[in-house]
Enzyme design. Structure first.
Site, PDB file in Angstrom:
ATOM      1  N   HIS A 390      67.192  48.114  13.545  1.00  0.00           N
ATOM      2  CA  HIS A 390      68.059  47.642  12.457  1.00  0.00           C
ATOM      3  C   HIS A 390      69.294  48.486  12.229  1.00  0.00           C
ATOM      4  O   HIS A 390      70.068  48.196  11.313  1.00  0.00           O
ATOM      5  CB  HIS A 390      67.280  47.572  11.145  1.00  0.00           C
ATOM      6  CG  HIS A 390      66.339  46.412  11.062  1.00  0.00           C
ATOM      7  ND1 HIS A 390      66.711  45.184  10.585  1.00  0.00           N
ATOM      8  CD2 HIS A 390      65.054  46.292  11.408  1.00  0.00           C
ATOM      9  CE1 HIS A 390      65.680  44.351  10.632  1.00  0.00           C
ATOM     10  NE2 HIS A 390      64.650  45.002  11.136  1.00  0.00           N
ATOM     11  N   LYS A 592      75.409  44.151  -2.791  1.00  0.00           N
ATOM     12  CA  LYS A 592      74.566  44.684  -1.721  1.00  0.00           C
ATOM     13  C   LYS A 592      74.292  46.132  -2.082  1.00  0.00           C
ATOM     14  O   LYS A 592      74.882  46.653  -3.031  1.00  0.00           O
ATOM     15  CB  LYS A 592      75.268  44.589  -0.359  1.00  0.00           C
ATOM     16  CG  LYS A 592      76.710  45.097  -0.351  1.00  0.00           C
ATOM     17  CD  LYS A 592      77.359  44.923   1.020  1.00  0.00           C
ATOM     18  CE  LYS A 592      77.933  43.549   1.262  1.00  0.00           C
ATOM     19  NZ  LYS A 592      77.640  42.982   2.548  1.00  0.00           N
ATOM     20  N   ARG A 593      73.389  46.811  -1.339  1.00  0.00           N
ATOM     21  CA  ARG A 593      73.164  48.221  -1.629  1.00  0.00           C
ATOM     22  C   ARG A 593      74.496  48.971  -1.602  1.00  0.00           C
ATOM     23  O   ARG A 593      75.390  48.643  -0.821  1.00  0.00           O
ATOM     24  CB  ARG A 593      72.205  48.812  -0.592  1.00  0.00           C
ATOM     25  CG  ARG A 593      70.782  48.355  -0.788  1.00  0.00           C
ATOM     26  CD  ARG A 593      70.222  48.769  -2.131  1.00  0.00           C
ATOM     27  NE  ARG A 593      69.996  50.183  -2.181  1.00  0.00           N
ATOM     28  CZ  ARG A 593      68.797  50.764  -2.226  1.00  0.00           C
ATOM     29  NH1 ARG A 593      67.708  50.020  -2.221  1.00  0.00           N
ATOM     30  NH2 ARG A 593      68.680  52.068  -2.294  1.00  0.00           N
ATOM     31  N   LYS A 598      79.204  50.591   3.679  1.00  0.00           N
ATOM     32  CA  LYS A 598      79.497  49.220   3.242  1.00  0.00           C
ATOM     33  C   LYS A 598      80.841  49.142   2.495  1.00  0.00           C
ATOM     34  O   LYS A 598      81.343  48.068   2.210  1.00  0.00           O
ATOM     35  CB  LYS A 598      78.366  48.699   2.348  1.00  0.00           C
ATOM     36  CG  LYS A 598      77.049  48.433   3.108  1.00  0.00           C
ATOM     37  CD  LYS A 598      75.941  48.007   2.151  1.00  0.00           C
ATOM     38  CE  LYS A 598      74.590  47.805   2.804  1.00  0.00           C
ATOM     39  NZ  LYS A 598      74.422  46.493   3.469  1.00  0.00           N
ATOM     40  N   THR A 709      72.943  39.982   6.000  1.00  0.00           N
ATOM     41  CA  THR A 709      72.372  38.643   5.828  1.00  0.00           C
ATOM     42  C   THR A 709      72.981  37.972   4.607  1.00  0.00           C
ATOM     43  O   THR A 709      72.998  36.748   4.522  1.00  0.00           O
ATOM     44  CB  THR A 709      70.841  38.678   5.670  1.00  0.00           C
ATOM     45  OG1 THR A 709      70.498  39.719   4.758  1.00  0.00           O
ATOM     46  CG2 THR A 709      70.168  38.905   7.009  1.00  0.00           C
ATOM     47  N   LYS A 713      74.314  33.977   3.487  1.00  0.00           N
ATOM     48  CA  LYS A 713      73.959  33.286   2.239  1.00  0.00           C
ATOM     49  C   LYS A 713      75.207  32.793   1.520  1.00  0.00           C
ATOM     50  O   LYS A 713      75.237  31.684   0.980  1.00  0.00           O
ATOM     51  CB  LYS A 713      73.160  34.227   1.328  1.00  0.00           C
ATOM     52  CG  LYS A 713      71.802  34.556   1.928  1.00  0.00           C
ATOM     53  CD  LYS A 713      71.042  35.645   1.183  1.00  0.00           C
ATOM     54  CE  LYS A 713      69.842  36.030   2.050  1.00  0.00           C
ATOM     55  NZ  LYS A 713      69.113  37.194   1.566  1.00  0.00           N
TER      56      LYS A 713
HETATM   57  N1  PLP Z   1      69.588  42.714  -1.679  1.00  0.00           N
HETATM   58  C1  PLP Z   1      69.223  41.488  -2.073  1.00  0.00           C
HETATM   59  C2  PLP Z   1      68.553  41.312  -3.402  1.00  0.00           C
HETATM   60  C3  PLP Z   1      69.480  40.380  -1.274  1.00  0.00           C
HETATM   61  O1  PLP Z   1      69.091  39.145  -1.668  1.00  0.00           O
HETATM   62  C4  PLP Z   1      70.156  40.571  -0.049  1.00  0.00           C
HETATM   63  C5  PLP Z   1      70.449  39.379   0.713  1.00  0.00           C
HETATM   64  O2  PLP Z   1      70.914  39.256   1.758  1.00  0.00           O
HETATM   65  C6  PLP Z   1      70.505  41.874   0.358  1.00  0.00           C
HETATM   66  C7  PLP Z   1      70.227  42.917  -0.502  1.00  0.00           C
HETATM   67  C8  PLP Z   1      71.219  42.171   1.665  1.00  0.00           C
HETATM   68  O3  PLP Z   1      72.588  42.093   1.510  1.00  0.00           O
HETATM   69  P1  PLP Z   1      73.628  42.544   2.651  1.00  0.00           P
HETATM   70  O4  PLP Z   1      73.336  41.706   3.847  1.00  0.00           O
HETATM   71  O5  PLP Z   1      74.948  42.222   2.040  1.00  0.00           O
HETATM   72  O6  PLP Z   1      73.427  43.994   2.870  1.00  0.00           O
END
Ligand code: PLP
Length: 866
Positions: A390, A592-593, A598, A709, A713
């Site tokens: 990952h 996101k985190r 990021k 991901t 979405k």
């Molecule tokens: N946190 C939550 C609650 C999510 O639903 C998602 C969905 O993809 C993520 C983190 C991951 O986000 P990213 O792909 O932008 O890091």
């Protein structure tokens, strides 16, 4: 034939009283009231929303369990190959709404016979008749937040798809008492509070008292015959013993009666008693020690893309791997097949390196307990496992000190050494006299003062396939961190499976209005597109249709209002977002985190730049109307958690909140910019936030985000993306077309050179960034402590700007300008881009991922219900 404990002559009686699923409103009402009165011991006089949630959940769970039993019986009878998905995180969110959508069989006529209703609508009407609103009932459920972010949510989407596709699959994880912490924002700072999600119990889980698996730690290795080789069977005499108790979560699939199982383990003390301690009168101490067993599954480690290296974390990993393997092996042994058939019956997928100990544990079981010769055992192990990588970031790659292993898992350490010894022999044979290669590729890293075990290398050596999670990432692992392995094994061991998301939760459930509009437009009243997303391509026919565009835009506007409501609620009822202009206010979202890679810092710097530029224009005498032409209305929305020990990420959160304070209260800019930080971002909030976006930001430094991901979405919900050429953004562009995405920034090929320049040469900082950093340094956002954000500007100005903010900032701003232009002055073009994006987003359904895994890695077939 399935064994049964019930004597033949009793079976007719069992069959006569077969438990039935509720199929209609009558049936649901009956079940609901039954559970209110018996299971909950309440009545119509004291049934509140919470009781209604509980009773609805148990009633729905009853249906799932009936199908769950049938699924398991079918699989026992047919005995196909099964997939076991090992993930230390399952970020499931809420279960009820998803179950109502997924478990729905074919829609049935309502009580008047004038409308076809799916299960969800039927239950909604029933609850209404019983005195409740479905929305209020759903809102009672706490999130099952047993994950940090993308990796954990991926596992949740995958078990949804595996079930929907009728793949015989089990998820294995840990049942943490505390999921990811709840985030509070106090004075702009992140404060972590415990997430005791089991506070009101959990109506979805089934505790299996009867499945208690002993797991051992510490102790020593006993060799009855003195100094036999370590590859011969040995006995590990453990020092500490705990029990793993199984908790099962039924996983429903969409339009199928297959119900798979997610099995999570909880640690509990053994009932053995330390009589030595007891006899010395140390009763209290001996009970305390037992109590500590439970700490193993107390808490999810709150790090995303960072390996912390704590002893308890390694204990969690072994506890979970040992219990899961024991369970898998027990199931295999029931069939009385020879061990050689194990890989024909079992595929185990390692979600990241967290479960790599399962590789070692299987080898131990086969050699020490089953007395298979080493090489035969290793062949079985290798054919069974596959590993998903990952990340390429060093700080996220797990490496465990040898000394810790030798204390906690002494026999496993021996086995790892032997695995490595055989592996290095092979490398030596293929590449003789290359000691540098041997030390680079070794599973053991020889570093002072402590030797380390490289878990990713162990996972590669122990697996038959290794996959990355997006094309760019899968290429990158082959040329960087795993390049020596490609040299040794050849490229075919390495493959790509681009991540995906389940459209059931992320389109139908999160965005019912858009889903409805789509099903009407493509004439798919039974929502089959949620199984076959290629059907969405038909939407392209409406991309230019003005009437359709207006309906599309209305759905977006309604979703923006819902998000504005959420923000208002979180802000103690005070409205931040100007409702009157909501349709022509661009919702620009980054959730996101929080992580330097990021680059939320770049986003907030962009906001600061915009604010300063507006202020400049106003100072030069421009009117607000003139300013608005250049900088149209925009709300910048942020959300996400920082790891509790991640200082820089926490500082970024503080900066966002400080900028929000200044900008939102500056009446001079007349609401042209608003900044919002939504606290405690989680799956349930994501389900409200994502459908409301006009633009979302996926702006990682090229080469750092493996896939992402949430980008998928956002696209699936009709929002556009501003992003770097990184992770799955690349394939999103390929699928939806480069006209429908706002890409910017340096490519991953350039990253090394740019970093070198920062380190050894003088790099020029763009004037816009200078302006922003000067404003921060002047204390504009921290008047009491102008140095508060010093580490943020230092990291760019003096510490090499590792994440290349200064290299990408100018093109980021230019691209934002283009976004403004299209959103405000070419709205019809904008909506067309959104429609075309959704039309071509089908590739990112996690159903497609699961088909790829099943075919190219697991070699498993679906088992469909009769
Ligand atoms: N946190 C939550 C609650 C999510 O639903 C998602 C969905 O993809 C993520 C983190 C991951 O986000 P990213 O792909 O932008 O890091």
């Amino acid at each position: 034939a399935i064994d049964t404990m019930i004597p033949l002559q009793s079976r007719a009686l069992w069959n006569k009283h077969k438990v039935q699923k509720f199929e209609d409103a009558e049936g649901f009402d009956d079940r609901f009231i039954h559970h209110v009165e018996t299971t909950l011991a309440r009545s119509l006089y004291n049934c509140d929303d919470l009781a209604a949630y509980e009773s609805t959940s148990i009633s729905v769970r009853d249906n799932l369990v009936i199908d769950w039993n049938k699924t398991q019986q079918r699989l026992t009878a047919r005995d196909p190959k099964r997939v076991y998905y090992l993930s230390l995180e399952f970020l499931m969110g809420r279960a009820l709404d998803n179950a109502l959508i997924n478990m729905g069989s074919e829609p049935k006529p309502n009580s008047n016979g004038d409308e076809l209703l799916g299960t969800r609508d039927m239950v909604k009407d029933s609850l209404n008749d019983l005195g409740f609103r479905l929305e209020d009932v759903l809102a009672q459920e706490p999130d099952a937040a047993l994950g940090n972010g993308g990796l954990g949510r991926l596992a949740a989407c995958f078990i949804d798809s595996m079930t929907t596709e009728n793949i015989p699959a089990w998820g294995y994880g840990l049942r943490y008492e505390y999921g990811i912490f709840a985030q509070k924002i106090i004075d702009g700072y992140q404060i972590e509070t415990p997430d005791y999600w089991l506070n009101i119990g959990n109506r979805w889980e089934i505790e299996r008292h009867e499945i208690q698996i002993p797991v051992t730690f510490y102790g020593y290795v006993d060799r009855p015959d003195g100094d036999t080789p370590t590859t011969d069977p040995a006995q590990w005499i453990g020092g500490e013993r705990v029990l793993a108790v199984a908790y099962d979560f039924p996983v429903p699939g969409y339009k199928t009666t297959t119900v798979n199982n997610l099995r999570l383990w909880k640690a509990k003390p053994t009932t053995e008693f330390d009589f030595a301690k007891f006899n010395t009168g140390d009763y209290k101490n001996s009970v305390d020690q037992q109590q500590r067993a439970e700490s193993i599954t107390a808490c999810l480690y709150p790090n995303d893309n960072f390996a912390e290296g704590k002893e308890l974390r390694l204990k969690q990993q072994y506890f979970w791997c040992a219990a899961s393997l024991h369970d898998i092996i027990r199931r295999f042994k029931k069939t009385q097949r020879p061990w050689s058939e194990f890989p024909d019956q079992v595929a185990i997928q390692l979600n990241d390196t967290h479960p790599t100990l399962a590789v070692v544990e299987l080898q131990r079981v086969l050699v020490d307990l089953e007395k298979l010769p080493w090489a035969e055992a290793w062949d079985i192990v290798n054919k069974t496992f596959a590993y998903t990588n990952h990340t390429v970031m060093q700080e996220a790659l797990e490496k465990w000190p040898v000394s810790l292993f030798s204390r906690l898992l002494p026999r496993h350490l021996e086995i790892i050494y032997d695995i490595n010894w055989f592996f290095l022999q092979e490398v030596e044979k293929k590449f003789p006299d290359n000691s540098e290669l041997l030390s680079r590729i070794s599973i053991i890293e020889e570093v002072y003062p402590e030797r380390l075990i490289r878990m990713a290398f162990l996972a590669i050596v122990g697996s038959h396939k290794v996959n990355g999670v997006a094309e760019l990432h899968s290429e990158l692992i082959k040329t960087t961190i795993f390049s020596d392995f490609v040299k040794f094994y050849g490229p075919s061991k390495f493959t790509n499976v681009t991540n995906g998301i389940t459209p059931r939760r992320w389109l139908k459930q999160a965005n019912p209005e858009l889903s409805k509009l789509i099903s009407e437009a493509i004439n798919d009243p039974k929502d089959d597109f949620l199984l076959d997303m290629t059907k969405l391509t038909k939407l392209a026919e409406f991309a230019d249709d003005h009437g359709f565009q207006q309906r599309w835009n209305k759905v977006k506007e309604d979703n923006k209002i819902k998000l504005a409501d959420l923000i208002k609620n979180l802000n103690n009822g005070e409205d931040i977002i100007d409702r009157e202009h909501i349709n022509n206010t661009l919702f620009d979202i980054q959730v996101k985190r929080i992580h330097e890679y990021k680059r939320q810092q770049m986003n907030i710097f962009g906001v600061i730049y915009r604010y300063l530029a507006i202020k400049n224009l106003l100072e030069q005498g421009a009117s607000i109307e003139e300013v608005e032409k250049k900088f149209p209305r925009k709300v910048s929305i942020f959300g996400g958690k920082s790891a509790p020990g991640y200082y820089m990420a926490k500082l970024i959160i503080k900066l966002i909140n400080s900028v929000a304070d200044v900008v939102n209260s500056d009446v001079a800019i007349a609401d042209l910019i608003k900044v919002v930080f939504i606290p405690d971002y989680n799956v349930s909030k994501a389900e409200i936030i994502i459908p409301a976006s006009d633009l979302s930001e996926h702006i990682s430094t090229a080469g750092t985000e493996a896939s992402g991901t949430s980008n998928m979405k956002f696209v699936m919900n009709g929002g556009l993306i501003i992003g770097t050429v990184d992770g799955a953004n690349v394939e999103i562009t390929r699928e939806i077309g480069e006209d429908n995405i706002f890409l910017f920034g340096n490519l991953s090929e350039k990253v090394e050179e740019l970093r070198y320049n920062h380190k050894y040469r003088k790099s020029e900082m763009p004037s816009e960034l200078k302006m922003v950093l000067n404003a921060i340094e002047s204390g504009l956002f921290s008047p009491e402590n102008p140095n508060e954000f010093k580490p943020l500007w230092d990291s760019i100005k003096h510490h090499g700007d590792y994440y290349l903010v200064s290299d990408d900032f100018a093109s980021y701003l230019a691209t934002q300008e283009l976004v403004d232009q299209v959103f405000h002055y070419e709205k019809s073009e904008w909506i067309k881009k959104c429609i075309l994006s959704v039309a071509n987003v089908g590739f990112f359904s996690s159903d497609r991922c699961i088909e790829e895994y099943a075919e190219t890695i697991w070699n498993v077939e679906p088992v469909k219900p009769e």
